[in-house]
Design a protein around this motif. Sequence first.
Motif, PDB file in Angstrom:
ATOM      1  N   MET A 194      47.333  45.216  40.759  1.00 40.06           N
ATOM      2  CA  MET A 194      47.538  45.580  42.185  1.00 40.06           C
ATOM      3  C   MET A 194      48.799  44.749  42.778  1.00 40.06           C
ATOM      4  O   MET A 194      49.222  43.780  42.295  1.00 40.06           O
ATOM      5  CB  MET A 194      46.457  44.859  42.997  1.00 40.06           C
ATOM      6  CG  MET A 194      44.963  45.599  43.024  1.00 40.06           C
ATOM      7  SD  MET A 194      44.083  45.039  41.530  1.00 40.06           S
ATOM      8  CE  MET A 194      43.119  43.800  42.523  1.00 40.06           C
ATOM      9  N   ASP A 230      37.187  43.538  46.810  1.00 43.24           N
ATOM     10  CA  ASP A 230      37.515  42.083  46.954  1.00 43.24           C
ATOM     11  C   ASP A 230      37.291  41.746  48.629  1.00 43.24           C
ATOM     12  O   ASP A 230      38.311  41.101  48.899  1.00 43.24           O
ATOM     13  CB  ASP A 230      38.492  41.500  46.452  1.00 43.24           C
ATOM     14  CG  ASP A 230      38.487  41.813  44.794  1.00 43.24           C
ATOM     15  OD1 ASP A 230      37.668  42.153  44.220  1.00 43.24           O
ATOM     16  OD2 ASP A 230      39.543  41.877  44.196  1.00 43.24           O
ATOM     17  N   HIS A 245      31.899  41.660  44.029  1.00 39.35           N
ATOM     18  CA  HIS A 245      32.814  40.893  44.594  1.00 39.35           C
ATOM     19  C   HIS A 245      32.278  41.215  46.177  1.00 39.35           C
ATOM     20  O   HIS A 245      32.454  42.153  46.761  1.00 39.35           O
ATOM     21  CB  HIS A 245      34.089  41.043  44.554  1.00 39.35           C
ATOM     22  CG  HIS A 245      34.973  39.977  45.008  1.00 39.35           C
ATOM     23  ND1 HIS A 245      35.762  39.200  44.144  1.00 39.35           N
ATOM     24  CD2 HIS A 245      35.019  39.387  46.308  1.00 39.35           C
ATOM     25  CE1 HIS A 245      36.189  38.390  44.943  1.00 39.35           C
ATOM     26  NE2 HIS A 245      35.936  38.480  46.083  1.00 39.35           N
ATOM     27  N   GLU A 291      32.758  34.617  38.939  1.00 37.07           N
ATOM     28  CA  GLU A 291      34.065  34.697  39.854  1.00 37.07           C
ATOM     29  C   GLU A 291      33.472  34.988  41.271  1.00 37.07           C
ATOM     30  O   GLU A 291      32.172  35.207  41.605  1.00 37.07           O
ATOM     31  CB  GLU A 291      34.842  35.758  39.273  1.00 37.07           C
ATOM     32  CG  GLU A 291      34.296  37.104  39.312  1.00 37.07           C
ATOM     33  CD  GLU A 291      35.240  38.256  38.649  1.00 37.07           C
ATOM     34  OE1 GLU A 291      36.176  37.874  38.392  1.00 37.07           O
ATOM     35  OE2 GLU A 291      34.749  39.385  38.613  1.00 37.07           O
ATOM     36  N   ARG A 305      38.235  50.861  43.165  1.00 34.86           N
ATOM     37  CA  ARG A 305      36.974  50.556  44.005  1.00 34.86           C
ATOM     38  C   ARG A 305      37.255  50.852  45.493  1.00 34.86           C
ATOM     39  O   ARG A 305      38.092  51.029  46.063  1.00 34.86           O
ATOM     40  CB  ARG A 305      36.658  49.131  43.606  1.00 34.86           C
ATOM     41  CG  ARG A 305      36.630  48.749  42.115  1.00 34.86           C
ATOM     42  CD  ARG A 305      36.846  47.301  41.939  1.00 34.86           C
ATOM     43  NE  ARG A 305      38.108  46.906  41.963  1.00 34.86           N
ATOM     44  CZ  ARG A 305      38.637  45.380  41.706  1.00 34.86           C
ATOM     45  NH1 ARG A 305      37.795  44.805  41.220  1.00 34.86           N
ATOM     46  NH2 ARG A 305      39.780  45.218  41.755  1.00 34.86           N
ATOM     47  N   ASP A 329      40.493  34.071  42.891  1.00 31.50           N
ATOM     48  CA  ASP A 329      39.561  34.276  43.872  1.00 31.50           C
ATOM     49  C   ASP A 329      39.235  33.073  44.807  1.00 31.50           C
ATOM     50  O   ASP A 329      38.209  32.395  45.030  1.00 31.50           O
ATOM     51  CB  ASP A 329      38.103  34.407  43.014  1.00 31.50           C
ATOM     52  CG  ASP A 329      37.922  35.900  42.409  1.00 31.50           C
ATOM     53  OD1 ASP A 329      39.154  36.766  42.483  1.00 31.50           O
ATOM     54  OD2 ASP A 329      37.136  36.243  42.000  1.00 31.50           O
TER      55      ASP A 329
HETATM   56  O1  FUB Z   1      40.141  42.640  41.973  1.00 35.15           O
HETATM   57  C1  FUB Z   1      40.546  41.845  40.774  1.00 35.15           C
HETATM   58  C2  FUB Z   1      39.375  41.006  40.320  1.00 35.15           C
HETATM   59  O2  FUB Z   1      38.252  41.646  40.287  1.00 35.15           O
HETATM   60  C3  FUB Z   1      38.836  39.752  41.377  1.00 35.15           C
HETATM   61  O3  FUB Z   1      39.802  38.848  41.397  1.00 35.15           O
HETATM   62  C4  FUB Z   1      37.759  39.699  41.001  1.00 35.15           C
HETATM   63  O4  FUB Z   1      36.750  38.986  41.774  1.00 35.15           O
HETATM   64  C5  FUB Z   1      37.075  41.009  40.475  1.00 35.15           C
HETATM   65  O5  FUB Z   1      36.584  41.625  41.639  1.00 35.15           O
END
Ligand code: FUB
Length: 321
Positions: free
Chosen positions: A47, A14, A272, A221, A298, A134
Amino acid sequence: MVRDHLTRDVYTADAAAHVFEGKIYVYVSHDVDTGVPEDDLGSHFDMMDYHVLSLSEIDGKAVDHGVILDIKDVKWARRQLWDNDVAFKDGKYYMYFPAKDKTDIFRIGVAIADRPEGPFIPQPAPMMGSYSIDPCVFKDDDGTYYMYWGGIWGGQLQRYRNNLAQEVIALPKDNEPALCAKIARLRDDMLEFAEEGKDVVILDENGKPLLQGDNHRRFFEASWMHKHNGVYYFTYSTGDTHKLCYATGDNPYGPFTYRGVLLNPVSGWTTHHSVVQFKGNWYLFFHDVEVSGVTPLRSVRYADLKHLPDGSIETITVNYD
Ligand code: FUB
Protein backbone atom coordinates in the motif's frame (compact mmCIF):
# COMPACT_ATOMS: atom_id res chain seq x y z
CA MET A 1 -25.76 -7.44 13.72
CA VAL A 2 -22.99 -7.56 11.10
CA ARG A 3 -23.23 -4.54 8.83
CA ASP A 4 -22.24 -3.96 5.20
CA HIS A 5 -18.93 -2.64 3.91
CA LEU A 6 -18.25 1.06 4.35
CA THR A 7 -17.38 1.55 0.68
CA ARG A 8 -16.94 -0.46 -2.51
CA ASP A 9 -15.22 2.40 -4.34
CA VAL A 10 -11.78 1.71 -2.89
CA TYR A 11 -10.34 -1.27 -1.01
CA THR A 12 -9.85 -0.58 2.68
CA ALA A 13 -8.34 -2.55 5.57
CA ASP A 14 -6.98 -2.38 9.12
CA ALA A 15 -9.72 -0.07 10.39
CA ALA A 16 -8.82 2.20 13.32
CA ALA A 17 -12.12 3.79 14.38
CA HIS A 18 -12.32 6.82 16.69
CA VAL A 19 -14.98 9.34 17.61
CA PHE A 20 -13.77 12.86 16.83
CA GLU A 21 -16.04 15.92 16.71
CA GLY A 22 -19.15 13.73 17.15
CA LYS A 23 -18.47 11.47 14.14
CA ILE A 24 -16.79 8.10 13.72
CA TYR A 25 -13.57 8.47 11.74
CA VAL A 26 -12.25 5.18 10.37
CA TYR A 27 -8.56 5.38 9.43
CA VAL A 28 -7.78 2.66 6.91
CA SER A 29 -5.00 1.08 4.93
CA HIS A 30 -5.72 1.53 1.21
CA ASP A 31 -5.28 -1.82 -0.55
CA VAL A 32 -4.23 -1.73 -4.21
CA ASP A 33 -3.17 -4.39 -6.70
CA THR A 34 0.42 -3.60 -7.66
CA GLY A 35 1.05 -7.10 -9.02
CA VAL A 36 3.33 -8.21 -6.16
CA PRO A 37 2.80 -11.98 -5.69
CA GLU A 38 1.41 -13.29 -2.39
CA ASP A 39 3.92 -14.68 0.13
CA ASP A 40 4.17 -15.41 3.87
CA LEU A 41 5.74 -11.99 4.49
CA GLY A 42 2.71 -10.12 3.20
CA SER A 43 4.64 -8.57 0.30
CA HIS A 44 1.31 -8.34 -1.57
CA PHE A 45 0.17 -5.72 0.94
CA ASP A 46 1.96 -3.07 -1.08
CA MET A 47 0.00 0.00 0.00
CA MET A 48 1.09 3.53 -0.85
CA ASP A 49 -1.35 5.81 0.92
CA TYR A 50 -4.01 6.05 3.61
CA HIS A 51 -7.65 7.17 3.48
CA VAL A 52 -10.08 8.08 6.24
CA LEU A 53 -13.84 7.54 6.07
CA SER A 54 -16.36 9.15 8.38
CA LEU A 55 -19.83 8.22 9.59
CA SER A 56 -22.14 10.85 11.11
CA GLU A 57 -24.68 8.19 12.07
CA ILE A 58 -24.02 4.52 12.63
CA ASP A 59 -26.26 3.54 9.71
CA GLY A 60 -25.39 6.57 7.61
CA LYS A 61 -23.41 6.68 4.38
CA ALA A 62 -19.66 6.69 4.85
CA VAL A 63 -17.84 9.71 3.44
CA ASP A 64 -14.40 8.97 1.97
CA HIS A 65 -12.17 11.97 2.66
CA GLY A 66 -9.57 10.68 0.18
CA VAL A 67 -5.81 10.41 0.61
CA ILE A 68 -4.62 11.72 3.98
CA LEU A 69 -0.97 10.62 3.78
CA ASP A 70 1.01 9.50 0.72
CA ILE A 71 4.24 7.52 0.86
CA LYS A 72 5.88 9.92 -1.56
CA ASP A 73 5.77 12.53 1.22
CA VAL A 74 7.47 10.23 3.76
CA LYS A 75 11.14 10.73 2.97
CA TRP A 76 12.42 7.85 5.13
CA ALA A 77 9.96 5.26 3.84
CA ARG A 78 10.40 2.90 0.91
CA ARG A 79 7.27 0.78 0.76
CA GLN A 80 4.30 -0.87 2.45
CA LEU A 81 2.22 1.58 4.46
CA TRP A 82 0.49 -0.88 6.79
CA ASP A 83 -2.08 -0.38 9.55
CA ASN A 84 -2.10 3.12 11.11
CA ASP A 85 -3.81 4.66 14.12
CA VAL A 86 -4.66 8.25 15.05
CA ALA A 87 -4.83 9.98 18.45
CA PHE A 88 -6.02 13.48 19.38
CA LYS A 89 -4.26 15.70 21.90
CA ASP A 90 -4.38 19.44 22.56
CA GLY A 91 -5.94 20.40 19.21
CA LYS A 92 -3.73 18.18 17.03
CA TYR A 93 -4.27 14.77 15.42
CA TYR A 94 -1.29 12.41 15.50
CA MET A 95 -1.10 9.53 13.03
CA TYR A 96 1.19 6.60 13.82
CA PHE A 97 2.06 4.46 10.81
CA PRO A 98 4.50 1.65 9.97
CA ALA A 99 6.43 1.55 6.72
CA LYS A 100 9.55 -0.22 5.52
CA ASP A 101 12.54 2.11 5.46
CA LYS A 102 15.20 2.21 2.74
CA THR A 103 16.75 -0.98 4.20
CA ASP A 104 13.39 -2.81 4.20
CA ILE A 105 13.03 -2.71 7.97
CA PHE A 106 9.66 -1.67 9.40
CA ARG A 107 9.76 1.54 11.48
CA ILE A 108 6.90 3.57 12.92
CA GLY A 109 6.45 7.17 11.83
CA VAL A 110 4.32 10.04 13.11
CA ALA A 111 2.37 12.53 11.00
CA ILE A 112 0.43 15.52 12.35
CA ALA A 113 -2.78 17.25 11.24
CA ASP A 114 -5.04 20.04 12.45
CA ARG A 115 -8.17 18.20 11.34
CA PRO A 116 -9.30 14.57 11.72
CA GLU A 117 -9.45 14.26 7.93
CA GLY A 118 -5.89 15.53 7.51
CA PRO A 119 -3.81 16.28 5.59
CA PHE A 120 -1.23 14.61 7.83
CA ILE A 121 2.30 16.02 7.62
CA PRO A 122 4.97 13.40 8.38
CA GLN A 123 7.87 13.96 10.72
CA PRO A 124 11.22 13.73 8.92
CA ALA A 125 12.34 10.51 10.68
CA PRO A 126 10.62 7.52 12.27
CA MET A 127 10.21 7.32 16.05
CA MET A 128 13.47 6.57 17.82
CA GLY A 129 13.76 2.88 18.67
CA SER A 130 10.61 1.98 16.77
CA TYR A 131 10.26 -1.35 14.96
CA SER A 132 7.64 -3.78 13.62
CA ILE A 133 4.05 -2.89 12.70
CA ASP A 134 0.44 -2.24 13.72
CA PRO A 135 0.64 0.71 16.14
CA CYS A 136 -2.45 1.35 18.25
CA VAL A 137 -2.57 4.38 20.55
CA PHE A 138 -4.78 4.24 23.63
CA LYS A 139 -5.61 7.20 25.87
CA ASP A 140 -6.32 6.16 29.44
CA ASP A 141 -8.78 8.02 31.65
CA ASP A 142 -5.92 9.89 33.39
CA GLY A 143 -4.83 11.40 30.05
CA THR A 144 -1.77 9.13 29.56
CA TYR A 145 -1.24 7.86 26.02
CA TYR A 146 0.23 4.40 25.34
CA MET A 147 1.23 2.74 22.12
CA TYR A 148 0.75 -0.99 21.57
CA TRP A 149 2.43 -2.49 18.52
CA GLY A 150 4.01 -5.52 16.88
CA GLY A 151 3.36 -8.34 14.44
CA ILE A 152 5.18 -11.59 13.66
CA TRP A 153 6.15 -13.09 10.25
CA GLY A 154 6.03 -10.16 7.75
CA GLY A 155 5.66 -7.75 10.65
CA GLN A 156 9.27 -8.54 11.67
CA LEU A 157 8.67 -8.77 15.46
CA GLN A 158 10.74 -11.98 15.56
CA ARG A 159 13.84 -9.93 14.67
CA TYR A 160 13.83 -8.34 18.16
CA ARG A 161 14.24 -9.35 21.79
CA ASN A 162 14.09 -6.71 24.56
CA ASN A 163 13.71 -4.06 21.82
CA LEU A 164 17.08 -4.99 20.27
CA ALA A 165 17.61 -6.38 16.78
CA GLN A 166 19.01 -9.93 16.94
CA GLU A 167 21.68 -11.51 14.78
CA VAL A 168 19.77 -14.76 14.60
CA ILE A 169 16.17 -14.10 13.61
CA ALA A 170 13.74 -16.73 14.87
CA LEU A 171 10.43 -17.20 16.57
CA PRO A 172 10.51 -18.89 20.00
CA LYS A 173 10.08 -22.67 19.93
CA ASP A 174 6.51 -23.99 20.18
CA ASN A 175 6.95 -24.91 23.88
CA GLU A 176 8.41 -21.51 24.83
CA PRO A 177 6.44 -18.38 25.84
CA ALA A 178 4.99 -16.65 22.78
CA LEU A 179 6.39 -13.43 21.39
CA CYS A 180 4.34 -10.61 22.84
CA ALA A 181 2.92 -7.38 21.49
CA LYS A 182 4.73 -4.35 22.94
CA ILE A 183 3.54 -1.38 24.93
CA ALA A 184 5.22 1.93 25.74
CA ARG A 185 3.96 5.21 27.17
CA LEU A 186 4.22 8.13 24.75
CA ARG A 187 6.09 11.32 25.55
CA ASP A 188 3.98 14.42 26.31
CA ASP A 189 4.69 15.81 22.82
CA MET A 190 3.34 12.52 21.33
CA LEU A 191 6.34 12.24 19.00
CA GLU A 192 8.51 9.66 20.75
CA PHE A 193 8.36 6.84 23.30
CA ALA A 194 8.72 7.96 26.92
CA GLU A 195 10.03 4.54 27.99
CA GLU A 196 11.38 1.23 26.72
CA GLY A 197 8.82 -1.09 25.15
CA LYS A 198 7.50 -3.79 27.49
CA ASP A 199 5.89 -7.14 26.75
CA VAL A 200 2.09 -7.37 26.67
CA VAL A 201 1.91 -10.79 28.32
CA ILE A 202 -1.20 -12.93 27.81
CA LEU A 203 -1.77 -15.61 30.43
CA ASP A 204 -3.75 -18.81 30.09
CA GLU A 205 -6.38 -20.09 32.55
CA ASN A 206 -3.58 -21.34 34.86
CA GLY A 207 -1.78 -18.01 34.97
CA LYS A 208 1.00 -19.19 32.60
CA PRO A 209 2.07 -17.17 29.55
CA LEU A 210 0.57 -18.48 26.29
CA LEU A 211 3.08 -20.55 24.33
CA GLN A 212 4.29 -19.85 20.81
CA GLY A 213 2.78 -23.13 19.62
CA ASP A 214 -0.66 -22.17 20.93
CA ASN A 215 -1.50 -20.51 17.65
CA HIS A 216 -5.26 -20.50 18.21
CA ARG A 217 -4.73 -18.11 21.16
CA ARG A 218 -1.28 -16.48 21.02
CA PHE A 219 -0.63 -12.97 19.69
CA PHE A 220 0.22 -12.55 16.00
CA GLU A 221 -0.57 -8.89 15.10
CA ALA A 222 -3.28 -6.18 15.16
CA SER A 223 -3.25 -4.89 18.76
CA TRP A 224 -6.17 -2.82 19.99
CA MET A 225 -7.07 -1.61 23.48
CA HIS A 226 -10.41 -0.49 24.84
CA LYS A 227 -11.66 -0.02 28.37
CA HIS A 228 -15.11 -1.00 29.57
CA ASN A 229 -16.39 -0.81 33.16
CA GLY A 230 -12.81 -0.25 34.36
CA VAL A 231 -11.53 -3.42 32.63
CA TYR A 232 -8.76 -3.19 30.01
CA TYR A 233 -9.54 -5.30 26.94
CA PHE A 234 -6.53 -6.18 24.80
CA THR A 235 -7.76 -7.52 21.46
CA TYR A 236 -5.56 -8.95 18.70
CA SER A 237 -5.30 -11.25 15.72
CA THR A 238 -4.03 -14.83 15.87
CA GLY A 239 -2.81 -14.53 12.27
CA ASP A 240 -2.41 -18.01 10.83
CA THR A 241 -5.52 -19.23 12.68
CA HIS A 242 -7.46 -16.17 11.48
CA LYS A 243 -9.24 -15.19 14.69
CA LEU A 244 -9.61 -12.02 16.67
CA CYS A 245 -9.26 -12.82 20.36
CA TYR A 246 -9.45 -10.86 23.59
CA ALA A 247 -7.73 -10.86 26.94
CA THR A 248 -8.53 -8.74 29.99
CA GLY A 249 -6.47 -6.99 32.65
CA ASP A 250 -6.67 -4.34 35.35
CA ASN A 251 -4.11 -1.89 33.94
CA PRO A 252 -2.81 -0.90 30.49
CA TYR A 253 0.41 -2.92 30.76
CA GLY A 254 -1.19 -6.18 31.78
CA PRO A 255 -0.62 -9.03 32.22
CA PHE A 256 -3.86 -9.93 30.50
CA THR A 257 -5.79 -13.15 30.86
CA TYR A 258 -7.03 -14.85 27.71
CA ARG A 259 -10.85 -14.77 27.59
CA GLY A 260 -11.99 -15.94 24.17
CA VAL A 261 -12.76 -15.27 20.53
CA LEU A 262 -14.06 -11.85 19.55
CA LEU A 263 -14.50 -12.52 15.81
CA ASN A 264 -14.53 -15.91 14.12
CA PRO A 265 -12.48 -16.19 10.90
CA VAL A 266 -13.71 -14.01 8.06
CA SER A 267 -13.05 -14.36 4.33
CA GLY A 268 -9.42 -13.60 3.42
CA TRP A 269 -6.22 -14.46 5.28
CA THR A 270 -5.87 -11.43 7.55
CA THR A 271 -8.16 -10.26 10.29
CA HIS A 272 -7.68 -6.85 11.90
CA HIS A 273 -10.01 -4.55 13.76
CA SER A 274 -10.82 -1.76 16.17
CA VAL A 275 -13.43 -1.34 18.91
CA VAL A 276 -15.21 1.97 19.43
CA GLN A 277 -18.04 3.34 21.52
CA PHE A 278 -20.46 5.68 19.71
CA LYS A 279 -23.57 7.22 21.25
CA GLY A 280 -23.55 4.66 24.06
CA ASN A 281 -23.17 1.54 21.91
CA TRP A 282 -20.07 -0.48 21.06
CA TYR A 283 -18.96 -1.50 17.57
CA LEU A 284 -16.29 -3.70 16.01
CA PHE A 285 -14.77 -2.44 12.74
CA PHE A 286 -12.92 -5.11 10.74
CA HIS A 287 -12.23 -6.17 7.18
CA ASP A 288 -12.89 -9.18 4.96
CA VAL A 289 -12.60 -9.94 1.25
CA GLU A 290 -16.24 -10.60 0.43
CA VAL A 291 -16.17 -7.77 -2.13
CA SER A 292 -12.99 -8.70 -4.06
CA GLY A 293 -12.66 -12.43 -3.32
CA VAL A 294 -8.86 -12.10 -3.01
CA THR A 295 -6.74 -11.71 0.12
CA PRO A 296 -4.77 -8.58 -0.86
CA LEU A 297 -7.90 -6.49 -1.60
CA ARG A 298 -9.89 -6.06 1.58
CA SER A 299 -12.98 -4.05 2.54
CA VAL A 300 -13.87 -2.66 5.96
CA ARG A 301 -17.26 -3.41 7.51
CA TYR A 302 -18.60 -3.29 11.06
CA ALA A 303 -20.75 -5.08 13.60
CA ASP A 304 -22.43 -4.44 16.93
CA LEU A 305 -20.26 -5.59 19.83
CA LYS A 306 -21.84 -6.75 23.09
CA HIS A 307 -20.13 -6.80 26.49
CA LEU A 308 -21.86 -9.37 28.68
CA PRO A 309 -22.45 -8.92 32.45
CA ASP A 310 -19.62 -11.35 33.34
CA GLY A 311 -17.11 -9.19 31.47
CA SER A 312 -16.92 -11.47 28.45
CA ILE A 313 -17.70 -10.32 24.90
CA GLU A 314 -20.22 -12.08 22.68
CA THR A 315 -18.36 -13.77 19.80
CA ILE A 316 -19.19 -12.25 16.40
CA THR A 317 -19.57 -14.45 13.32
CA VAL A 318 -20.04 -13.24 9.76
CA ASN A 319 -22.55 -15.40 7.90
CA TYR A 320 -21.53 -15.55 4.23
CA ASP A 321 -24.47 -17.71 3.06
O1 FUB B 1 -2.46 -4.48 6.06
C1 FUB B 1 -1.20 -5.08 6.19
C2 FUB B 1 -1.16 -5.99 7.37
O2 FUB B 1 -2.15 -7.00 7.23
C3 FUB B 1 -1.50 -5.34 8.69
O3 FUB B 1 -0.49 -4.54 9.21
C4 FUB B 1 -1.81 -6.56 9.46
O4 FUB B 1 -2.39 -6.32 10.71
C5 FUB B 1 -2.70 -7.29 8.50
O5 FUB B 1 -4.01 -6.80 8.54
